[in-house]
Motif scaffolding. Sequence first.
Motif, short mmCIF file in Angstrom:
data_model
loop_
_atom_site.label_atom_id
_atom_site.label_comp_id
_atom_site.label_asym_id
_atom_site.label_seq_id
_atom_site.Cartn_x
_atom_site.Cartn_y
_atom_site.Cartn_z
N GLY A 1 0.82 -1.15 0.07
CA GLY A 1 0.03 -0.17 0.09
C GLY A 1 1.00 1.10 -0.01
O GLY A 1 0.42 2.18 -0.60
N VAL A 2 2.00 1.31 0.73
CA VAL A 2 2.93 2.37 0.82
C VAL A 2 3.52 2.69 -0.83
O VAL A 2 3.54 3.79 -1.12
CB VAL A 2 3.99 2.14 1.84
N CYS A 3 3.83 1.40 -1.25
CA CYS A 3 4.24 1.46 -2.52
C CYS A 3 3.19 2.15 -3.69
O CYS A 3 3.64 3.03 -4.51
CB CYS A 3 4.81 0.56 -3.11
N VAL A 4 2.02 1.81 -3.52
CA VAL A 4 1.13 2.45 -4.33
C VAL A 4 0.97 3.95 -4.07
O VAL A 4 0.69 4.91 -4.98
CB VAL A 4 -0.38 1.60 -4.09
N LEU A 5 0.86 4.18 -2.73
CA LEU A 5 0.55 5.60 -2.40
C LEU A 5 1.98 6.39 -2.97
O LEU A 5 1.81 7.57 -3.43
CB LEU A 5 0.78 5.77 -0.84
N GLY A 6 3.06 5.95 -2.88
CA GLY A 6 4.17 6.66 -3.28
C GLY A 6 4.43 6.97 -4.73
O GLY A 6 4.75 7.97 -5.21
N GLY A 7 4.12 5.75 -5.38
CA GLY A 7 3.79 5.77 -6.95
C GLY A 7 2.75 6.89 -7.62
O GLY A 7 2.95 7.52 -8.44
N ALA A 8 1.48 6.59 -6.57
CA ALA A 8 0.60 7.82 -7.13
C ALA A 8 1.03 9.15 -6.91
O ALA A 8 0.52 10.02 -7.78
CB ALA A 8 -0.86 7.42 -6.05
N LEU A 9 1.54 9.50 -5.90
CA LEU A 9 1.90 10.92 -5.61
C LEU A 9 3.12 11.14 -6.59
O LEU A 9 3.24 12.43 -7.14
CB LEU A 9 2.52 10.90 -4.11
N SER A 10 3.99 10.37 -6.92
CA SER A 10 5.07 10.47 -7.96
C SER A 10 4.28 10.95 -9.24
O SER A 10 4.84 11.48 -10.16
CB SER A 10 5.98 9.44 -8.13
N ALA A 11 3.28 9.94 -9.87
CA ALA A 11 2.59 10.18 -10.71
C ALA A 11 1.91 11.56 -11.04
O ALA A 11 1.91 12.21 -12.00
CB ALA A 11 1.75 9.01 -11.24
N GLY A 12 1.75 12.20 -9.90
CA GLY A 12 0.95 13.43 -9.94
C GLY A 12 1.96 14.42 -10.42
O GLY A 12 1.74 15.39 -10.77
N THR A 13 3.18 14.44 -9.87
CA THR A 13 4.12 15.24 -10.19
C THR A 13 4.46 15.26 -11.70
O THR A 13 4.54 16.40 -12.40
CB THR A 13 5.72 15.03 -9.75
N LEU A 14 4.13 14.22 -12.42
CA LEU A 14 4.40 13.91 -13.95
C LEU A 14 3.23 14.69 -14.42
O LEU A 14 3.26 15.44 -15.58
CB LEU A 14 4.50 12.56 -14.36
N VAL A 15 1.91 14.39 -14.06
CA VAL A 15 0.83 15.06 -14.59
C VAL A 15 0.72 16.49 -14.54
O VAL A 15 0.40 17.34 -15.48
CB VAL A 15 -0.50 14.39 -13.92
N LEU A 16 1.29 17.21 -13.43
CA LEU A 16 1.25 18.59 -12.91
C LEU A 16 2.36 19.09 -14.12
O LEU A 16 1.88 20.21 -14.59
CB LEU A 16 1.47 18.78 -11.71
N TRP A 17 3.45 18.57 -14.35
CA TRP A 17 4.44 18.82 -15.11
C TRP A 17 3.86 19.09 -16.44
O TRP A 17 4.15 20.03 -17.23
CB TRP A 17 5.61 18.10 -15.21
N ILE A 18 3.30 18.15 -17.07
CA ILE A 18 2.55 18.15 -18.31
C ILE A 18 1.55 19.04 -18.36
O ILE A 18 1.65 20.16 -19.60
CB ILE A 18 1.84 16.79 -18.62
N LEU A 19 0.77 19.36 -17.46
CA LEU A 19 -0.08 20.36 -17.59
C LEU A 19 0.38 21.63 -17.53
O LEU A 19 -0.07 22.76 -18.11
CB LEU A 19 -1.40 20.41 -16.25
N GLU A 20 1.57 21.81 -16.66
CA GLU A 20 2.08 23.17 -16.61
C GLU A 20 2.72 23.62 -18.00
O GLU A 20 2.52 24.58 -18.63
CB GLU A 20 3.14 23.01 -15.66
#
Length: 417
Positions: free
Chosen positions: A370-389
């Motif tokens: 579960g921790v790894c899913v959480l960490g991976g999801a937060l990391s994926a969020g950085t990628l999504v925000l950068w693309i949107l930026e």
Amino acid sequence: MTTTPHPGGLSRWLLLLMSAATGLAVAGNYFAQPLLDLIGRELGLGPTTAALTVTAAQAGYALGLILLVPLGDLMERRRLAVALYAATAVFLLVSATAADGTVLLISTALTGLASVGAQVVVPFAATLADPAERGRVVGTVMTGLILGLLLARTASGTLSELGGWRTVYWVNAALMALTAVLLRLFLPRLGGDGGRLSYPALLRSTLSMFRLEPLLRWRAGIGALSLASFSVLWTALTFLLAGSPYGWTESAIGLFGLVGAAGALTATVAGRLADRGLVQVVTGAGTVLLVASWLAIAAGARSLVWLLAGVILLDLAHQAVLNSSQNVVYALRPQARNRINSAFMTSFFVGGAIGSALTSLVWVHAGWSGVCVLGGALSAGTLVLWILERLTTGRQPAGTPPRPVAHPVPAASTKGE
């Protein structure tokens, strides 16, 4: 006493001093984490009360980011930095001599509040640096900060074994006092640029930066998610290494911070790439590597090799994202750099606090997976925000001359008060 400056007014010696200063300041907020049991036994505190020392440090630091860091745009910056480092030394001495839990909690909160002197030093270095070397300079100073964060627990455990839990506070107090003297001797006088602002107006101006600067909003979100992912790993790592199949001792777990330090040392590489105009490439690569690192970390549940690889990769990626984001936001409004830094770093550390809080909850219910899913999801969020930026602000490169700030400020001055 002066130094011989490089272009931009920053010598190698001064850069090294500023890097060490940021690490020492931040380290004081993490010393208590591996010592909670020792502190609780000596002062008669329960586990919950002892753990509040960690919360007190984080709360004090958050308040300092909001209330004190913007002052770097209002007053002479060397004086502010020296005062904060001297105050931190005093509060560490109070912690070292604390006779009960109440005194320790108060002194810890005040230490956290004053330790934001590190966040006065970082934009100070960015201002002194030649624009063509700003990425390298900021990367070097932030390397010191991250090393202080990562190695504080290791130093704390080692010193406590030599002389008890108070030893680390005595040592850090002496080092902070020495740092305050060195900063007073070697830092140039650098006047604030917001002299026409009252303090309340300064705080309002800090908040207005989010409204006025879309890039600051995007980068604050990216930074917050990146540190949240970083915090997820380092919060849960103790649980993993203490249990099966590892079964490590507390001292061995503390030494794991040295692995993270290897990733932190890459910050200057990211800075040099940013100086070559590759800041967006660095951010994009960093966000992708953040996501990839969690695949290795997940495999590290039963493989030390994969765990080591994942930790180093995550730290490297986090440094790349942080350094490139600082390069972007520091270029927005040079005359309001401390307010920009206050807004950015407040968001950054709020993200870290949220990541740590979520980790404790997820670990109880879903373990390492579960921790790894959480960490991976937060990391994926950085990628999504950068693309949107890039999609929304891609036509406005970092360093584009900014619009006038909401509250007028006078021209920059380096003559002090």
